[in-house]
Enzyme design. Sequence first.
Site, short mmCIF file in Angstrom:
data_model
loop_
_atom_site.label_atom_id
_atom_site.label_comp_id
_atom_site.label_asym_id
_atom_site.label_seq_id
_atom_site.Cartn_x
_atom_site.Cartn_y
_atom_site.Cartn_z
N GLY A 240 0.85 -1.19 0.00
CA GLY A 240 0.00 0.00 0.00
C GLY A 240 0.88 1.24 0.00
O GLY A 240 2.09 1.15 0.25
N HIS B 213 -1.78 6.98 7.87
CA HIS B 213 -0.85 7.90 7.19
C HIS B 213 -1.55 9.21 6.82
O HIS B 213 -0.96 10.29 6.95
CB HIS B 213 -0.30 7.27 5.91
CG HIS B 213 0.89 6.37 6.10
ND1 HIS B 213 2.06 6.79 6.69
CD2 HIS B 213 1.10 5.08 5.74
CE1 HIS B 213 2.94 5.77 6.68
NE2 HIS B 213 2.38 4.73 6.11
N HIS C 233 -3.60 0.90 8.31
CA HIS C 233 -2.25 1.48 8.26
C HIS C 233 -2.22 2.68 7.31
O HIS C 233 -1.66 3.74 7.64
CB HIS C 233 -1.28 0.37 7.82
CG HIS C 233 0.14 0.78 7.60
ND1 HIS C 233 1.19 0.31 8.36
CD2 HIS C 233 0.71 1.60 6.66
CE1 HIS C 233 2.32 0.83 7.92
NE2 HIS C 233 2.06 1.62 6.89
N GLU C 234 -2.84 2.54 6.13
CA GLU C 234 -2.84 3.63 5.14
C GLU C 234 -3.69 4.81 5.61
O GLU C 234 -3.31 5.97 5.41
CB GLU C 234 -3.35 3.13 3.78
CG GLU C 234 -2.57 1.98 3.16
CD GLU C 234 -1.07 2.17 3.14
OE1 GLU C 234 -0.59 3.30 3.19
OE2 GLU C 234 -0.37 1.14 3.10
N GLN D 185 3.04 9.80 2.06
CA GLN D 185 4.40 9.25 1.97
C GLN D 185 5.20 9.79 0.80
O GLN D 185 6.42 9.70 0.78
CB GLN D 185 4.35 7.71 1.89
CG GLN D 185 3.78 7.06 3.15
CD GLN D 185 3.65 5.57 2.98
OE1 GLN D 185 2.65 5.10 2.48
NE2 GLN D 185 4.65 4.82 3.39
N CYS E 246 6.72 -0.56 7.03
CA CYS E 246 6.27 0.64 6.32
C CYS E 246 7.38 1.10 5.40
O CYS E 246 8.55 1.12 5.79
CB CYS E 246 5.94 1.74 7.33
SG CYS E 246 5.35 3.26 6.59
N LEU E 247 7.01 1.49 4.19
CA LEU E 247 8.01 1.97 3.22
C LEU E 247 8.69 3.25 3.73
O LEU E 247 9.80 3.56 3.31
CB LEU E 247 7.37 2.22 1.86
CG LEU E 247 6.81 0.97 1.15
CD1 LEU E 247 6.07 1.36 -0.11
CD2 LEU E 247 7.93 -0.02 0.84
O1 GNR Z 1 4.41 -2.73 2.25
C1 GNR Z 1 3.86 -2.63 3.34
N1 GNR Z 1 3.68 -3.73 4.10
C2 GNR Z 1 2.91 -3.76 5.24
C3 GNR Z 1 3.00 -4.88 6.06
C4 GNR Z 1 2.24 -4.97 7.21
C5 GNR Z 1 1.38 -3.97 7.54
C6 GNR Z 1 1.27 -2.84 6.74
C7 GNR Z 1 2.03 -2.74 5.60
S1 GNR Z 1 1.86 -1.35 4.59
C8 GNR Z 1 3.46 -1.30 3.84
C9 GNR Z 1 3.52 -0.23 2.78
C10 GNR Z 1 3.35 1.12 3.44
O2 GNR Z 1 4.21 1.64 4.09
N2 GNR Z 1 2.20 1.68 3.33
O3 GNR Z 1 1.95 2.84 3.94
NI NI Z 2 3.25 2.87 5.67
#
Ligand code: GNR
Ligand code: NI
Length: 170
Positions: free
Chosen positions: A46, A138, A134-135, A51, A92-93
Site C-alpha cells: 500500500g 498515514h 495502516h494507510e 508518503q 512501512c516503506l
Molecule cells: O508494504 C507494506 N507492508 C505492510 C506490512 C504490514 C502492515 C502494513 C504494511 S503497509 C506497507 C507499505 C506502506 O508503508 N504503506 O503505507
Molecule cells: Ni506505511
Amino acid sequence: MAILPILCYPDPRLHTVAKPVAQVDERIRTLVQNMFATMYDANGVGLAATQVDVHERVVVADVSEERNQPFVLINPELLWASEEKQLGEEGCLSVPGIYDGVERSVAVKIKALDENGQERIIEAEGFKAICIQHEMDHLLGKVFVEYLSPLKRNRIKTKLVKQQKQVAKA
Ligand code: GNR
Ligand code: NI
C-alpha cells in the site's frame, strides 16, 4: 509514469494531516498512476499520498500475492471497525527495515471514491483490513511506530537518522 521519492521517518512531513480531494480529475488520476508505480517498484502492499509528500486523501494498495488486484481509496471514511483486534507484524516503506507488532481491528467497513470518482463500500478483514487501517493512519499523519513504546520508537528514530546520514554521505 514516475517513481516518486518516499519520505522517511522521522521526517516531520509524515505527520501532516491530508486534506480531502475536492475533485477526482486528471491530476488525481496521474497521482494515482505514479503512486502505483512507486508502490510496485518498492514492493509495498500500500502507499498513502502523505508518503510521497502530497497531502491529499489518496491511498493505493494491492495486497494480492500475484500483485494484480490494485485498489484506490480517495477520501476514505471508516464506517465500522470490529471490536475484535488482531496483532500483526507491520512494516512501512517510510520506516525501512523496521518490523513490529501492532494491534488493529480484525475487520473494517469503509466508504471511499475510486479513481473515477465512484463511491464504493469496501469490507475487508485480515491482512487487507490491517493494510487499510495502516494507510488511513498515514492520511492522519500517523506512522505505525507511534503505537510502539517510546523506548522502541526512540531507538528506531536514532537508527534511521544514522542510516540517512550514511546515505547522504555515500
Ligand atoms: O508494504 C507494506 N507492508 C505492510 C506490512 C504490514 C502492515 C502494513 C504494511 S503497509 C506497507 C507499505 C506502506 O508503508 N504503506 O503505507
Ligand atoms: Ni506505511
